[in-house]
Design an enzyme around this catalytic site. Structure first.
Site, PDB file in Angstrom:
ATOM      1  N   TRP A 138       0.799  -1.230   0.000  1.00 48.24           N
ATOM      2  CA  TRP A 138       0.000   0.000   0.000  1.00 48.24           C
ATOM      3  C   TRP A 138       0.833   1.282   0.000  1.00 48.24           C
ATOM      4  O   TRP A 138       0.291   2.369  -0.094  1.00 48.24           O
ATOM      5  CB  TRP A 138      -0.915   0.019   1.241  1.00 48.24           C
ATOM      6  CG  TRP A 138      -0.174  -0.346   2.493  1.00 48.24           C
ATOM      7  CD1 TRP A 138      -0.143  -1.581   3.083  1.00 48.24           C
ATOM      8  CD2 TRP A 138       0.691   0.480   3.261  1.00 48.24           C
ATOM      9  NE1 TRP A 138       0.692  -1.554   4.174  1.00 48.24           N
ATOM     10  CE2 TRP A 138       1.220  -0.300   4.312  1.00 48.24           C
ATOM     11  CE3 TRP A 138       1.075   1.830   3.183  1.00 48.24           C
ATOM     12  CZ2 TRP A 138       2.108   0.205   5.253  1.00 48.24           C
ATOM     13  CZ3 TRP A 138       1.962   2.330   4.119  1.00 48.24           C
ATOM     14  CH2 TRP A 138       2.469   1.523   5.136  1.00 48.24           C
ATOM     15  N   LYS A 162      -2.762  -7.989  -7.736  1.00 47.56           N
ATOM     16  CA  LYS A 162      -3.542  -7.874  -6.500  1.00 47.56           C
ATOM     17  C   LYS A 162      -2.962  -6.733  -5.672  1.00 47.56           C
ATOM     18  O   LYS A 162      -1.897  -6.860  -5.073  1.00 47.56           O
ATOM     19  CB  LYS A 162      -3.479  -9.168  -5.679  1.00 47.56           C
ATOM     20  CG  LYS A 162      -4.545  -9.163  -4.610  1.00 47.56           C
ATOM     21  CD  LYS A 162      -4.229 -10.011  -3.399  1.00 47.56           C
ATOM     22  CE  LYS A 162      -3.383  -9.342  -2.387  1.00 47.56           C
ATOM     23  NZ  LYS A 162      -3.937  -8.115  -1.751  1.00 47.56           N
ATOM     24  N   SER A 216       6.330  -7.072   2.801  1.00 47.07           N
ATOM     25  CA  SER A 216       7.183  -7.267   3.973  1.00 47.07           C
ATOM     26  C   SER A 216       7.984  -8.573   3.849  1.00 47.07           C
ATOM     27  O   SER A 216       7.579  -9.496   3.129  1.00 47.07           O
ATOM     28  CB  SER A 216       6.309  -7.308   5.224  1.00 47.07           C
ATOM     29  OG  SER A 216       5.421  -8.399   5.130  1.00 47.07           O
ATOM     30  N   GLU A 237      10.663  -8.219  -3.601  1.00 47.95           N
ATOM     31  CA  GLU A 237      11.192  -6.916  -3.172  1.00 47.95           C
ATOM     32  C   GLU A 237      10.655  -6.692  -1.773  1.00 47.95           C
ATOM     33  O   GLU A 237       9.453  -6.465  -1.595  1.00 47.95           O
ATOM     34  CB  GLU A 237      10.715  -5.800  -4.128  1.00 47.95           C
ATOM     35  CG  GLU A 237      11.216  -5.950  -5.554  1.00 47.95           C
ATOM     36  CD  GLU A 237      12.707  -5.715  -5.704  1.00 47.95           C
ATOM     37  OE1 GLU A 237      13.352  -5.246  -4.747  1.00 47.95           O
ATOM     38  OE2 GLU A 237      13.237  -6.023  -6.775  1.00 47.95           O
ATOM     39  N   CYS A 271      10.227   1.561   1.213  1.00 52.73           N
ATOM     40  CA  CYS A 271      11.205   0.484   1.423  1.00 52.73           C
ATOM     41  C   CYS A 271      12.601   1.070   1.361  1.00 52.73           C
ATOM     42  O   CYS A 271      13.433   0.823   2.221  1.00 52.73           O
ATOM     43  CB  CYS A 271      11.010  -0.608   0.386  1.00 52.73           C
ATOM     44  SG  CYS A 271      11.066   0.009  -1.290  1.00 52.73           S
ATOM     45  N   GLU A 372      12.793  -2.903  10.822  1.00 52.16           N
ATOM     46  CA  GLU A 372      12.461  -1.918   9.796  1.00 52.16           C
ATOM     47  C   GLU A 372      11.517  -0.896  10.418  1.00 52.16           C
ATOM     48  O   GLU A 372      10.484  -1.268  10.987  1.00 52.16           O
ATOM     49  CB  GLU A 372      11.779  -2.582   8.606  1.00 52.16           C
ATOM     50  CG  GLU A 372      11.360  -1.566   7.557  1.00 52.16           C
ATOM     51  CD  GLU A 372      10.708  -2.171   6.314  1.00 52.16           C
ATOM     52  OE1 GLU A 372       9.868  -3.077   6.448  1.00 52.16           O
ATOM     53  OE2 GLU A 372      11.050  -1.710   5.207  1.00 52.16           O
TER      54      GLU A 372
HETATM   55  P1  NAD Z   1       2.616  -6.997   3.327  1.00 58.68           P
HETATM   56  O1  NAD Z   1       3.694  -8.004   3.129  1.00 58.68           O
HETATM   57  O2  NAD Z   1       1.776  -7.089   4.523  1.00 58.68           O
HETATM   58  O3  NAD Z   1       1.605  -7.007   2.085  1.00 58.68           O
HETATM   59  C1  NAD Z   1       2.056  -6.882   0.767  1.00 58.68           C
HETATM   60  C2  NAD Z   1       1.036  -7.522  -0.168  1.00 58.68           C
HETATM   61  O4  NAD Z   1       1.009  -8.926   0.084  1.00 58.68           O
HETATM   62  C3  NAD Z   1      -0.397  -7.027   0.008  1.00 58.68           C
HETATM   63  O5  NAD Z   1      -1.009  -6.915  -1.262  1.00 58.68           O
HETATM   64  C4  NAD Z   1      -1.029  -8.132   0.815  1.00 58.68           C
HETATM   65  O6  NAD Z   1      -2.425  -8.215   0.636  1.00 58.68           O
HETATM   66  C5  NAD Z   1      -0.334  -9.349   0.243  1.00 58.68           C
HETATM   67  N1  NAD Z   1      -0.359 -10.529   1.115  1.00 58.68           N
HETATM   68  C6  NAD Z   1      -0.432 -10.555   2.459  1.00 58.68           C
HETATM   69  N2  NAD Z   1      -0.456 -11.836   2.887  1.00 58.68           N
HETATM   70  C7  NAD Z   1      -0.372 -12.623   1.794  1.00 58.68           C
HETATM   71  C8  NAD Z   1      -0.339 -14.036   1.586  1.00 58.68           C
HETATM   72  N3  NAD Z   1      -0.385 -14.904   2.609  1.00 58.68           N
HETATM   73  N4  NAD Z   1      -0.243 -14.518   0.325  1.00 58.68           N
HETATM   74  C9  NAD Z   1      -0.173 -13.656  -0.715  1.00 58.68           C
HETATM   75  N5  NAD Z   1      -0.218 -12.304  -0.579  1.00 58.68           N
HETATM   76  C10 NAD Z   1      -0.301 -11.792   0.658  1.00 58.68           C
HETATM   77  O7  NAD Z   1       3.381  -5.613   3.211  1.00 58.68           O
HETATM   78  P2  NAD Z   1       2.788  -4.157   3.480  1.00 58.68           P
HETATM   79  O8  NAD Z   1       2.721  -3.931   4.938  1.00 58.68           O
HETATM   80  O9  NAD Z   1       1.577  -3.968   2.641  1.00 58.68           O
HETATM   81  O10 NAD Z   1       3.966  -3.274   2.836  1.00 58.68           O
HETATM   82  C11 NAD Z   1       5.033  -2.774   3.554  1.00 58.68           C
HETATM   83  C12 NAD Z   1       6.269  -3.640   3.343  1.00 58.68           C
HETATM   84  O11 NAD Z   1       6.630  -3.681   1.966  1.00 58.68           O
HETATM   85  C13 NAD Z   1       7.481  -3.080   4.049  1.00 58.68           C
HETATM   86  O12 NAD Z   1       8.205  -4.114   4.660  1.00 58.68           O
HETATM   87  C14 NAD Z   1       8.312  -2.484   2.915  1.00 58.68           C
HETATM   88  O13 NAD Z   1       9.682  -2.352   3.161  1.00 58.68           O
HETATM   89  C15 NAD Z   1       8.018  -3.426   1.812  1.00 58.68           C
HETATM   90  N6  NAD Z   1       8.298  -2.785   0.529  1.00 58.68           N
HETATM   91  C16 NAD Z   1       9.375  -3.225  -0.221  1.00 58.68           C
HETATM   92  C17 NAD Z   1       9.686  -2.607  -1.411  1.00 58.68           C
HETATM   93  C18 NAD Z   1      10.862  -3.040  -2.250  1.00 58.68           C
HETATM   94  O14 NAD Z   1      10.896  -2.711  -3.415  1.00 58.68           O
HETATM   95  N7  NAD Z   1      11.808  -3.773  -1.698  1.00 58.68           N
HETATM   96  C19 NAD Z   1       8.903  -1.551  -1.861  1.00 58.68           C
HETATM   97  C20 NAD Z   1       7.829  -1.130  -1.078  1.00 58.68           C
HETATM   98  C21 NAD Z   1       7.520  -1.773   0.110  1.00 58.68           C
END
Ligand code: NAD
Length: 471
Positions: A138, A162, A216, A237, A271, A372
């Site tokens: 998000w 998604k 994450s 990522e 990130c 983080e």
């Molecule tokens: P999150 O991992 O909770 O969710 C990310 C996505 O995964 C969402 O669309 C979520 O609905 C989906 N998801 C959750 N559980 C799942 C499952 N069991 N199976 C499949 N999909 C699932 O992350 P967040 O809190 O939305 O985002 C923040 C994190 O993203 C931070 O850790 C940040 O550092 C990381 N991030 C990394 C980058 C990069 O390029 N390295 C860029 C932006 C954000």
């Protein structure tokens, strides 16, 4: 912010006020199967479309998005919370990335290997993978989609995206605009729902060839495990805790400006963000004074309000995590230089606001050092030289970005070689370029996005041997 209502819809709320800004379907496994089916059906036709034509269609989609940039930016601010100015930057970045890959469509290449044997040559054929699933968080809902969508479509794959539960609206509108601009049915679809239900259904569908995940580290590991059962291609990522090093010969004003933008852009929910600052003892007082002055000027407010520089955090849970990290750290040590709590002012009470925060010399084992920090809080430590700075910087399970500020070319080169991170900026703010590959070391990820390298992650190469006569 998102909440579920009993009609199978998800209510999307403005993080600045809690007001409803939209509702979207909460899709389940049957919807996932249907979307994957449409993507699989669309794949052969899209693959056969000449690469130049694919590029032209994708570019037309990007232009359609650009034409609606202001409308999309307003939508993004409403659902995500970021200031309107930053939302415009985000939509523009999405467009640039899609255009970048559209421009590479005519450069897709394989290889020819002559004289393998008598009258026999070899070909290295590069072909698309098939159906790709993109899972996006998000914090930057559109650019993180663009990093996957551009290379995937240009290489001839079809894609089902998604978005995060709480930020689907802008993504849905982008898909609509790109379809209207000429993307054939089924080539790019967006489906909304919970990660644990819909996300898992998409990842485990046997017709899916690749999962491109941003999010994450714990969820990324789980997604990789699920994908491994089907030996699917995966790029991850994940989280980061980027160090910035400021040495005693640095341009302090420029470094402080990069640290401030690097930490507080998107309310610290990036990130790639400056999450740990290591400053040479000879300039640490100057850096701290100048950073405090910058932080004092950050105006908090709703993303849509004129003059807002720092919006709310995206959700109540995000703020609660940050509050816990800061209070736990301060209980163990460190000096609070700025912020450290919720801002005063009744107009900010309804949103998930948090003051920009600076903490000096917290323990190196504290939460702000080892976890983080996904919000506007920056820990600062003094170091005696580059060696100590690199050692501290590398003492992390993450390895996403890093930066160093110095006029000494030898020191800069050493830092660039030794920092354990997928990106090192030298005397530069943390800007991601489409031309350069980006991807984390260690627990920050697997594989690359951006650069020509991204194309390798959306194609499979196979070898072909051609004997010109059977004998
Ligand atoms: P999150 O991992 O909770 O969710 C990310 C996505 O995964 C969402 O669309 C979520 O609905 C989906 N998801 C959750 N559980 C799942 C499952 N069991 N199976 C499949 N999909 C699932 O992350 P967040 O809190 O939305 O985002 C923040 C994190 O993203 C931070 O850790 C940040 O550092 C990381 N991030 C990394 C980058 C990069 O390029 N390295 C860029 C932006 C954000």
């Amino acid at each position: 912010m998102a909440t579920t209502v009993d009609t199978g819809l998800t209510v999307i709320r403005d993080p600045a006020s809690g007001d409803e800004v939209g509702r979207v379907p909460q899709a389940g496994p049957a919807d996932a199967a249907e979307a994957i089916g449409r993507a699989a059906e669309a794949f052969p036709g899209w693959w056969e479309t000449p690469a130049a034509a694919r590029g032209a269609i994708v570019r037309a989609g990007a232009e359609a998005v650009l034409a609606q940039r202001d409308e999309l930016a307003r939508q993004l601010t409403l659902e995500q919370g970021k200031p309107l100015r930053e939302a415009r930057i985000e939509i523009t970045r999405f467009v640039h990335t899609i255009e970048h890959y559209a421009g590479l469509a005519k450069s897709l290449r394989g290889a020819y290997v002559p004289n393998l044997d008598v009258r026999t040559h070899g070909l290295v054929v590069r072909r698309p993978l098939g159906v790709v699933v993109a899972i996006v968080p998000w914090n930057f809902p559109t650019t993180l989609l663009g990093n996957k969508l551009g290379p995937a479509l240009v290489c001839g794959n079809t894609l089902v995206a998604k978005p995060a539960e709480s930020t689907p609206l802008t993504t849905l509108r982008i898909a609509e605009l790109m379809r209207e601009a000429g993307l054939p049915d089924g080539v790019f679809q967006v489906i909304t729902g919970k990660g644990s239900v819909l996300g898992e259904a998409l990842v485990t569908d046997p017709r899916v060839a690749k999962v491109a995940f941003t999010g994450s580290t714990p969820v990324g590991k789980h997604v990789a495990e699920l994908a491994a059962r089907g030996v699917k291609r995966v790029t991850l990522e994940l989280g980061g805790s980027d160090p910035m090093i400021i040495l005693d010969d640095a341009d302090v004003d420029a470094a402080v400006s990069a640290a401030s933008v690097g930490r507080f852009f998107n309310c610290g929910q990036a990130c790639l963000a400056v999450k740990r600052l290591y400053v040479h003892e000879r300039v640490v007082d100057e850096v701290v004074d100048k950073l405090r002055a910058k932080v004092a000027k950050l105006t908090l407010g709703a993303g849509s309000a004129e003059g807002t520089m720092l919006g709310p955090l995206h959700s109540e849970a995000q703020r609660a995590t940050l509050e816990e990290q800061v209070s736990d750290t301060l209980a163990r040590g460190g000096e609070l230089l700025a912020g450290g709590g919720r801002p005063d002012g009744t107009e900010l009470e309804a949103g998930w606001f948090y003051e920009p925060t600076l903490i000096f010399e917290p323990p190196h084992e504290s939460k702000v050092a080892v976890e983080e920090v996904f919000g506007p809080a920056l820990p600062i430590w003094t170091v005696r030289g580059l060696g100590e700075a690199i050692e501290r910087a590398n003492a992390s399970q993450f390895g996403l970005g890093s930066s160093v500020w110095t006029r000494d070319l030898t020191a800069a080169t050493l830092a660039a070689e030794r920092l354990e991170a997928g990106y090192t900026w030298v005397n530069s703010p943390q800007i991601v370029y489409d031309e350069l590959p980006f991807g984390g070391f260690g627990e920050s990820g697997l594989g690359k996005e951006h650069g020509n390298e991204a194309l390798d992650y959306y194609q499979e190469s196979k070898s072909v041997v051609v004997r010109q006569s059977p004998r």
